[in-house]
Structure formats: C-alpha cells, structure tokens
Design an enzyme around this catalytic site. Structure first.
Site, PDB file in Angstrom:
ATOM      1  N   HIS A  53       0.831  -1.194   0.000  1.00  0.00           N
ATOM      2  CA  HIS A  53       0.000   0.000   0.000  1.00  0.00           C
ATOM      3  C   HIS A  53       0.872   1.252   0.000  1.00  0.00           C
ATOM      4  O   HIS A  53       2.077   1.185   0.257  1.00  0.00           O
ATOM      5  CB  HIS A  53      -0.950   0.024   1.203  1.00  0.00           C
ATOM      6  CG  HIS A  53      -0.341  -0.344   2.521  1.00  0.00           C
ATOM      7  ND1 HIS A  53       0.710   0.336   3.079  1.00  0.00           N
ATOM      8  CD2 HIS A  53      -0.637  -1.343   3.396  1.00  0.00           C
ATOM      9  CE1 HIS A  53       1.024  -0.207   4.234  1.00  0.00           C
ATOM     10  NE2 HIS A  53       0.241  -1.241   4.455  1.00  0.00           N
TER      11      HIS A  53
HETATM   12  P1  TYD Z   1      -2.169  -3.661   7.497  1.00  0.00           P
HETATM   13  O1  TYD Z   1      -2.217  -2.272   6.998  1.00  0.00           O
HETATM   14  O2  TYD Z   1      -2.673  -4.742   6.600  1.00  0.00           O
HETATM   15  O3  TYD Z   1      -0.707  -4.026   7.953  1.00  0.00           O
HETATM   16  P2  TYD Z   1       0.656  -4.047   7.064  1.00  0.00           P
HETATM   17  O4  TYD Z   1       0.918  -2.634   6.680  1.00  0.00           O
HETATM   18  O5  TYD Z   1       1.657  -4.569   7.984  1.00  0.00           O
HETATM   19  O6  TYD Z   1       0.468  -4.956   5.920  1.00  0.00           O
HETATM   20  O7  TYD Z   1      -2.948  -3.708   8.893  1.00  0.00           O
HETATM   21  C1  TYD Z   1      -3.485  -4.889   9.436  1.00  0.00           C
HETATM   22  C2  TYD Z   1      -4.729  -4.555  10.238  1.00  0.00           C
HETATM   23  O8  TYD Z   1      -4.409  -3.737  11.353  1.00  0.00           O
HETATM   24  C3  TYD Z   1      -5.752  -3.796   9.410  1.00  0.00           C
HETATM   25  O9  TYD Z   1      -7.037  -4.306   9.758  1.00  0.00           O
HETATM   26  C4  TYD Z   1      -5.648  -2.363   9.899  1.00  0.00           C
HETATM   27  C5  TYD Z   1      -5.152  -2.510  11.319  1.00  0.00           C
HETATM   28  N1  TYD Z   1      -4.274  -1.418  11.772  1.00  0.00           N
HETATM   29  C6  TYD Z   1      -4.715  -0.528  12.736  1.00  0.00           C
HETATM   30  O10 TYD Z   1      -5.845  -0.624  13.230  1.00  0.00           O
HETATM   31  N2  TYD Z   1      -3.867   0.458  13.159  1.00  0.00           N
HETATM   32  C7  TYD Z   1      -2.617   0.604  12.645  1.00  0.00           C
HETATM   33  O11 TYD Z   1      -1.879   1.522  13.059  1.00  0.00           O
HETATM   34  C8  TYD Z   1      -2.176  -0.307  11.631  1.00  0.00           C
HETATM   35  C9  TYD Z   1      -0.811  -0.178  11.028  1.00  0.00           C
HETATM   36  C10 TYD Z   1      -3.030  -1.314  11.228  1.00  0.00           C
END
Ligand code: TYD
Length: 135
Positions: A53
């Site tokens: 992302h």
């Molecule tokens: P995600 O963005 O998929 O993690 P990565 O960047 O490691 O691939 O996040 C996983 C889940 O956690 C998603 O449901 C969103 C949640 N999340 C939060 O609630 N707060 C945060 O600060 C982050 C980074 C993720």
C-alpha cells in the site's frame, strides 16, 4: 529527487558501552517527524508479503529491532529494495511511496514509527490506482 533521496536510510548513533547497546529515536530529532504512533510486526515469515500500500499522509520510519526483513519501495518510477538487518538502521518513507515488506526472518521484529494516528482512509491499496495518482 531520486527514490534514494526521498527514502534515505538513517543510521542511528550507538550510545552503547560495555553494558550493551542503546539506540535512541526521537521525534523531530533523528526521526524527521513528530511520532504519533508506534507499531511492530512480528511472527511473519519468508512467504508472506505485507504492506502493499501507499499512504497519502503518513510518514514512516521502519527499523528491524531484531532479525531482518526486506522492504521494496517505489515512487512509480524507480524501485529499490532495502534489507533492514540491524537495530541501528532505519528507512524513512514519506507519503505516496508504495511499499512491500517481505522475507521476514523468524526472529524479525519490525518496528514502525508513524507521523499520524491510524486512518484507514488514507491508504491506497490498489497499485493501478496508486500509479494513476502519482503520474
Ligand atoms: P495492514 O495495513 O494490513 O498491515 P501491514 O501494513 O503490515 O500490511 O494492517 C493490518 C490490520 O491492522 C488492518 O485491519 C488495519 C489494522 N491497523 C490498525 O488498526 N492500526 C494501525 O496503526 C495499523 C498499522 C493497522
């Protein structure tokens, strides 16, 4: 600006001594933003790919405080892969950089410092949409 200039690797000072190592990260000092949020990723393996992302607002610094992982970054023009493998190094990632984190070692603990509170609506999770927005 080149991708490397946009996303510099930060070398932290070692304040350690014979008792062990000590690394300090301070918002607005050796981290180029005020830190609003900290999260860490562990228990990933060498098969999963995380991230995938770009963020419209958030700035990040990624530090593997244990183990190692790789981060692939692109600004839509250039691409670069950085191995995070030392607690004394970090990589700065400004807004609108697409990032993938992968190749996590079993003991990897990837610490992420962020300039914002979490807001799911600032994420771009579709690569074609990302390319459209940065072109
Ligand atoms: P995600 O963005 O998929 O993690 P990565 O960047 O490691 O691939 O996040 C996983 C889940 O956690 C998603 O449901 C969103 C949640 N999340 C939060 O609630 N707060 C945060 O600060 C982050 C980074 C993720």
């Amino acid at each position: 600006m080149t991708l490397q200039e946009k996303c510099p690797v930060i070398e932290f000072k070692d304040l350690g001594d014979e008792r062990g190592k000590l690394v300090v990260v301070e918002g607005g000092k050796n981290i180029p933003f005020e830190i609003k949020r900290v999260f860490y990723i562990y228990g990933s393996d060498n098969i999963v790919v995380r991230g995938q992302h770009a963020n419209k607002e958030s700035e990040f610094v990624l530090i593997n405080v244990a183990g190692k992982s790789k981060v692939r970054i692109t600004d839509g023009k250039e691409q670069s892969i950085v191995e995070l493998n030392r607690p004394m190094m970090g990589i700065y990632i400004p807004p609108m950089i697409w990032k993938d984190m992968y190749d996590f070692s079993q003991d990897s603990v990837l610490l992420v410092l962020a300039s914002t509170h979490y807001n799911g609506t600032e994420y771009i999770r579709d690569y074609d949409q990302y390319l459209e927005e940065v072109k």
